[in-house]
Design a protein around this motif. Structure first.
Motif, PDB file in Angstrom:
ATOM      1  N   UNK A   3      57.164 -28.902  64.528  1.00  0.00           N
ATOM      2  CA  UNK A   3      57.427 -27.848  65.508  1.00  0.00           C
ATOM      3  C   UNK A   3      56.763 -26.545  65.054  1.00  0.00           C
ATOM      4  N   UNK A   4      55.754 -26.096  65.799  1.00  0.00           N
ATOM      5  CA  UNK A   4      55.043 -24.885  65.371  1.00  0.00           C
ATOM      6  C   UNK A   4      55.897 -23.627  65.512  1.00  0.00           C
ATOM      7  N   UNK A   5      57.035 -23.740  66.191  1.00  0.00           N
ATOM      8  CA  UNK A   5      57.961 -22.606  66.274  1.00  0.00           C
ATOM      9  C   UNK A   5      58.956 -22.587  65.116  1.00  0.00           C
ATOM     10  N   UNK A   6      58.841 -23.561  64.225  1.00  0.00           N
ATOM     11  CA  UNK A   6      59.761 -23.653  63.077  1.00  0.00           C
ATOM     12  C   UNK A   6      58.960 -23.833  61.781  1.00  0.00           C
ATOM     13  N   UNK A  10      55.586 -19.335  54.791  1.00  0.00           N
ATOM     14  CA  UNK A  10      54.478 -19.111  53.856  1.00  0.00           C
ATOM     15  C   UNK A  10      53.161 -19.760  54.300  1.00  0.00           C
ATOM     16  N   UNK A  11      53.179 -20.651  55.310  1.00  0.00           N
ATOM     17  CA  UNK A  11      51.922 -21.262  55.739  1.00  0.00           C
ATOM     18  C   UNK A  11      50.883 -20.201  56.072  1.00  0.00           C
ATOM     19  N   UNK A  12      49.652 -20.406  55.616  1.00  0.00           N
ATOM     20  CA  UNK A  12      48.556 -19.536  56.026  1.00  0.00           C
ATOM     21  C   UNK A  12      48.305 -19.820  57.518  1.00  0.00           C
ATOM     22  N   UNK A  13      47.896 -18.810  58.290  1.00  0.00           N
ATOM     23  CA  UNK A  13      47.705 -19.050  59.714  1.00  0.00           C
ATOM     24  C   UNK A  13      46.546 -20.015  59.939  1.00  0.00           C
ATOM     25  N   UNK A  14      46.625 -20.757  61.027  1.00  0.00           N
ATOM     26  CA  UNK A  14      45.601 -21.746  61.343  1.00  0.00           C
ATOM     27  C   UNK A  14      46.217 -23.002  61.920  1.00  0.00           C
ATOM     28  N   UNK A  15      45.355 -23.995  62.073  1.00  0.00           N
ATOM     29  CA  UNK A  15      45.727 -25.213  62.783  1.00  0.00           C
ATOM     30  C   UNK A  15      46.837 -26.013  62.086  1.00  0.00           C
ATOM     31  N   UNK A  16      46.700 -26.208  60.786  1.00  0.00           N
ATOM     32  CA  UNK A  16      47.680 -27.034  60.069  1.00  0.00           C
ATOM     33  C   UNK A  16      48.841 -26.206  59.552  1.00  0.00           C
ATOM     34  N   UNK A  17      50.039 -26.813  59.578  1.00  0.00           N
ATOM     35  CA  UNK A  17      51.248 -26.145  59.065  1.00  0.00           C
ATOM     36  C   UNK A  17      52.273 -27.202  58.700  1.00  0.00           C
ATOM     37  N   UNK A  18      53.297 -26.762  57.976  1.00  0.00           N
ATOM     38  CA  UNK A  18      54.457 -27.604  57.671  1.00  0.00           C
ATOM     39  C   UNK A  18      55.671 -26.898  58.245  1.00  0.00           C
ATOM     40  N   UNK A  19      56.562 -27.668  58.874  1.00  0.00           N
ATOM     41  CA  UNK A  19      57.760 -27.031  59.433  1.00  0.00           C
ATOM     42  C   UNK A  19      58.967 -27.212  58.511  1.00  0.00           C
ATOM     43  N   UNK A  73      52.122 -30.496  61.094  1.00  0.00           N
ATOM     44  CA  UNK A  73      51.501 -30.423  62.411  1.00  0.00           C
ATOM     45  C   UNK A  73      50.081 -29.915  62.329  1.00  0.00           C
ATOM     46  N   UNK A  74      49.301 -30.208  63.380  1.00  0.00           N
ATOM     47  CA  UNK A  74      47.916 -29.712  63.430  1.00  0.00           C
ATOM     48  C   UNK A  74      47.644 -28.997  64.747  1.00  0.00           C
ATOM     49  N   UNK A  75      48.703 -28.430  65.320  1.00  0.00           N
ATOM     50  CA  UNK A  75      48.542 -27.687  66.572  1.00  0.00           C
ATOM     51  C   UNK A  75      48.982 -26.230  66.405  1.00  0.00           C
ATOM     52  N   UNK A  76      48.874 -25.753  65.166  1.00  0.00           N
ATOM     53  CA  UNK A  76      49.299 -24.384  64.883  1.00  0.00           C
ATOM     54  C   UNK A  76      48.268 -23.346  65.287  1.00  0.00           C
ATOM     55  N   UNK A  77      48.567 -22.099  64.948  1.00  0.00           N
ATOM     56  CA  UNK A  77      47.664 -20.992  65.305  1.00  0.00           C
ATOM     57  C   UNK A  77      47.391 -20.151  64.081  1.00  0.00           C
TER      58      UNK A  77
END
Ligand code: SF4
Length: 77
Positions: A3-6, A10-19, A73-77
């Motif tokens: 969930x890109x809203x969660x 600390x994730x750097x901004x961009x496509x990939x993230x961890x929730x 996820x890979x739909x981050x910003x």
């Protein structure tokens, strides 16, 4: 599905993230040690760097596929 809203903040901004559903189990770090780190309290993992070449892109995809709780996820910003 992550969930890109969660995101772990600390994730750097961009496509990939961890929730925040990250356990953390360490599996993704074995696939993409160049992109991922533990938070200071070691309660979550986050992307400190976005993939910037084909090798790192493959590593990020593998990390996403291996995560047992689908926290990547890979739909981050
Ligand atoms: S594989 Fe998933 S649950 Fe395990 S540390 Fe990585 S993001 Fe967290």
């Amino acid at each position: 599905m992550a969930d890109k809203n969660d995101k772990v903040k600390q994730n750097v901004s961009g496509k990939y993230y961890i929730d925040n559903t990250c356990v953390p189990c360490n599996d993704c770090l074995e696939e993409a040690p160049m992109l991922l780190k533990y938070t200071d309290d070691e309660s979550k993992v986050y992307f400190h760097k976005q993939p910037s070449n084909p090798e790192e892109e493959i590593a990020a995809k593998k990390a996403m596929e291996i995560c047992p709780v689908e926290a990547i996820g890979n739909d981050g910003e």
